[in-house]
Scaffold this active site. Structure first.
Site, PDB file in Angstrom:
ATOM      1  N   GLU A 160     -23.686 -13.737  26.831  1.00  0.00           N
ATOM      2  CA  GLU A 160     -22.873 -12.632  25.783  1.00  0.00           C
ATOM      3  C   GLU A 160     -22.955 -12.015  26.877  1.00  0.00           C
ATOM      4  OE1 GLU A 160     -20.872 -11.509  22.847  1.00  0.00           O
ATOM      5  OE2 GLU A 160     -20.907  -9.790  24.144  1.00  0.00           O
ATOM      6  N   CYS A 186       1.322   5.167   7.430  1.00  0.00           N
ATOM      7  CA  CYS A 186       0.815   4.774   7.557  1.00  0.00           C
ATOM      8  C   CYS A 186       0.462   3.889   8.860  1.00  0.00           C
ATOM      9  CB  CYS A 186      -1.091   4.276   6.532  1.00  0.00           C
ATOM     10  SG  CYS A 186      -2.071   3.442   7.536  1.00  0.00           S
ATOM     11  N   TYR A 245     -18.967 -16.541  24.867  1.00  0.00           N
ATOM     12  CA  TYR A 245     -18.504 -15.278  23.930  1.00  0.00           C
ATOM     13  C   TYR A 245     -19.409 -14.798  22.734  1.00  0.00           C
ATOM     14  CZ  TYR A 245     -15.541 -16.020  28.105  1.00  0.00           C
ATOM     15  OH  TYR A 245     -14.803 -16.435  29.528  1.00  0.00           O
ATOM     16  N   CYS A 293       0.668  -1.262  -0.283  1.00  0.00           N
ATOM     17  CA  CYS A 293      -0.253  -0.083  -0.014  1.00  0.00           C
ATOM     18  C   CYS A 293       0.579   1.626  -0.148  1.00  0.00           C
ATOM     19  CB  CYS A 293      -0.513  -0.065   0.528  1.00  0.00           C
ATOM     20  SG  CYS A 293      -2.150   1.042   1.600  1.00  0.00           S
ATOM     21  N   CYS A 352      -7.690 -14.759  20.730  1.00  0.00           N
ATOM     22  CA  CYS A 352      -7.409 -13.859  19.022  1.00  0.00           C
ATOM     23  C   CYS A 352      -5.284 -13.201  19.494  1.00  0.00           C
ATOM     24  CB  CYS A 352      -8.100 -12.991  19.008  1.00  0.00           C
ATOM     25  SG  CYS A 352      -8.883 -12.042  19.900  1.00  0.00           S
ATOM     26  N   GLN A 371     -17.061 -10.489  13.239  1.00  0.00           N
ATOM     27  CA  GLN A 371     -15.682 -10.699  12.774  1.00  0.00           C
ATOM     28  C   GLN A 371     -14.967  -9.705  11.712  1.00  0.00           C
ATOM     29  OE1 GLN A 371     -13.404 -12.155  14.291  1.00  0.00           O
ATOM     30  NE2 GLN A 371     -15.063 -13.789  15.614  1.00  0.00           N
ATOM     31  N   CYS A 385      -1.419  -1.446   9.365  1.00  0.00           N
ATOM     32  CA  CYS A 385      -0.776  -2.958   8.935  1.00  0.00           C
ATOM     33  C   CYS A 385       0.480  -2.586   9.418  1.00  0.00           C
ATOM     34  CB  CYS A 385      -0.739  -3.253   7.247  1.00  0.00           C
ATOM     35  SG  CYS A 385      -2.380  -3.002   6.704  1.00  0.00           S
ATOM     36  N   CYS A 396      -7.207   2.729   1.016  1.00  0.00           N
ATOM     37  CA  CYS A 396      -6.732   1.508   2.046  1.00  0.00           C
ATOM     38  C   CYS A 396      -6.664  -0.295   0.989  1.00  0.00           C
ATOM     39  CB  CYS A 396      -7.548   1.122   3.320  1.00  0.00           C
ATOM     40  SG  CYS A 396      -7.233  -0.645   4.799  1.00  0.00           S
ATOM     41  N   ASP A 419     -14.420 -17.713  22.888  1.00  0.00           N
ATOM     42  CA  ASP A 419     -13.857 -16.920  21.500  1.00  0.00           C
ATOM     43  C   ASP A 419     -13.799 -16.184  22.565  1.00  0.00           C
ATOM     44  OD1 ASP A 419     -13.245 -15.745  19.569  1.00  0.00           O
ATOM     45  OD2 ASP A 419     -14.933 -15.518  18.313  1.00  0.00           O
TER      46      ASP A 419
END
Ligand SMILES: C[S@@+](CC[C@H](N)C(=O)[O-])C[C@H]1O[C@@H](n2cnc3c(N)ncnc32)[C@H](O)[C@@H]1O
Length: 423
Positions: A300, A81, A277, A74, A366, A241, A84, A157, A339
């Site tokens: 949740e 930036c 979750y 990019c 994650c 997600q 990422c 982006c 999760d």
């Protein structure tokens, strides 16, 4: 290990570790965590400083580059930036590094002797993000610079879904400080959640625009998307997600874990699933739909997500409970999908999972370190990990998403680990 000079220090990077930093060692064995180096590279770094208990340094100059360096994907990387944080790295090499990071976390933090970690098939690395959080300065959306609160103005982006790029380039966001843009990858419906307020926002007419102040006052606003052959209502305040092909890939891996387990384990006539979750109900919906004899409990704590989950799962025998998982009286269950947020299950979450006496726990993490810590807690409670699958939802970044299947050590399938979906 090589050299120290006034203008910095020269080190050889060994491997990437959690957080996407490279581990290097001085001659005396002392570890320095280096931002911006790739495995094998010889780099000159700024004088290291101690942060969060470790010596850390930033690359000033790459003296011997890695063959895995690529042209950044990019043009805004050159503008600073930081959306990422690992641009310019070969995608396959980065996934391999993430597999190594997960294996290391399971060994070091999880005390798993020989963890089996594989990578799911790669997902597209351009135009994939269906949810994006941006900062706003002078009414224009931008992204934070790397390791800084400064905002870099962007015209587009490369990782954003094309119909969000238009909103980034042309949207005007009044006096806002932040905006979350979301698009239904399958439906094309678009939404902007503007903080603190949506006054004077200019966006195309089709975009559902809502201010954080309006949400707090009780307004509801949502879009829809389609994943795993189901339609999902996703409200402005609900987690979903960040890419729908990623949501589908996670569902496929979780389903694969469950099916592999059921293939080697006695299957009860009635199966109870706990989706802990659950967000808007993704895993409960994808697993219970179409399976005779299955029912579910989904838990949740977010009010908005619970409302969506109740709507999304209304046709299924799934009870949605609004509670923090750690204060939830766990029902007896056969399979748990958990999760949690970045911190992982922790002791309190593991206690709830274990109280279900499920024969299988599929943990979606994650964060690699959280996966390792949770693995240690689950192993101590008699669960054995069979396989961990890294699903690379976040190309060009250090972020890791990993699905680990655990089975109760007294379950027959614990003695014959199931074959990998993605060898
Ligand atoms: C990583 S998201 C996963 C959501 C869902 N499984 C999905 O894939 O769309 C984690 C979810 O856990 C919820 N959450 C965070 N902490 C929680 C807690 N202590 N108890 C219950 N839910 C929690 C968040 O609101 C969020 O919806």
């Amino acid at each position: 290990v090589v050299d120290r000079r006034e203008e910095g220090e020269v080190l050889r990077a060994e491997r990437l570790v959690a957080g996407g930093v490279a581990l290097a060692r001085r001659d005396d064995g002392q570890v320095v965590l280096v931002d911006g180096a790739l495995p094998g590279e010889l780099v000159r770094v700024a004088p290291p400083a101690v942060r969060k208990g470790a010596q850390r340094a930033i690359v000033l100059e790459v003296l011997e580059g890695s063959p895995d360096r690529r042209q950044p994907h990019c043009r805004h990387v050159a503008d600073g930036c930081g959306g990422c944080d690992l641009p310019g790295v070969d995608g396959g090499a980065l996934v391999e590094a993430k597999v190594g990071i997960v294996r290391d976390a399971l060994r070091r933090l999880g005390h798993v002797v020989d963890p089996r970690v594989v990578a799911a098939p790669p997902l597209p690395d351009h135009g994939f993000r269906t949810t994006l959080r941006l900062a706003v300065v002078d009414g224009r959306a931008g992204l934070r610079a790397l390791r800084s609160h400064d905002v870099v103005g962007v015209e587009g982006c490369e990782v954003a879904h094309p119909s969000l790029v238009e909103l980034i380039a042309e949207g005007r966001f009044g006096a806002a400080s932040e905006v979350m843009l979301r698009v239904g990858g399958a439906t094309g419906e678009r939404m902007a959640l503007v903080t603190p307020s949506a006054d004077e926002v200019e966006l195309p007419d089709d975009v559902v625009v809502v201010g954080a102040d309006e949400l707090a006052a009780g307004r509801r606003a949502w879009i829809h998307d389609e994943v795993a052959d189901r339609r999902w209502r996703i409200s402005a305040g609900s987690f979903f997600q960040s890419r729908i092909d990623g949501a589908a890939a996670l569902v496929a891996v979780v389903r694969g874990c469950v099916d592999d387990h059921l293939a080697t384990s006695p299957v009860p006539d009635e199966v109870t699933l706990l989706d802990a979750y659950c967000g808007v109900g993704l895993f409960a919906g994808a697993l219970v739909a179409g399976r005779t004899g299955w029912r579910g409990v989904a838990v949740e704590r977010s009010r908005s997500s619970v409302a969506d989950a109740r709507h999304n799962l209304a046709d299924l025998p799934v009870r949605v409970v609004r509670a923090p998982v750690e204060r939830f009286g766990a029902p007896r269950a056969d399979v748990v999908v958990a999760d949690p947020a970045r911190a992982g299950l922790g002791r309190a979450g593991v206690a709830v999972v274990v109280a279900t006496r499920a024969s299988q726990v599929v943990l979606v993490s994650c964060d690699a370190a959280a996966a390792g810590r949770d693995a240690a807690l689950l192993v101590a409670e008699g669960y054995a990990p069979t396989v961990s699958t890294v699903v690379d939802l976040f190309p060009h970044t250090h972020h890791v998403e990993v699905v680990t299947s655990f089975v109760r050590a007294d379950d027959p399938s614990a003695r014959s680990p199931s074959p990998s979906r993605h060898p």
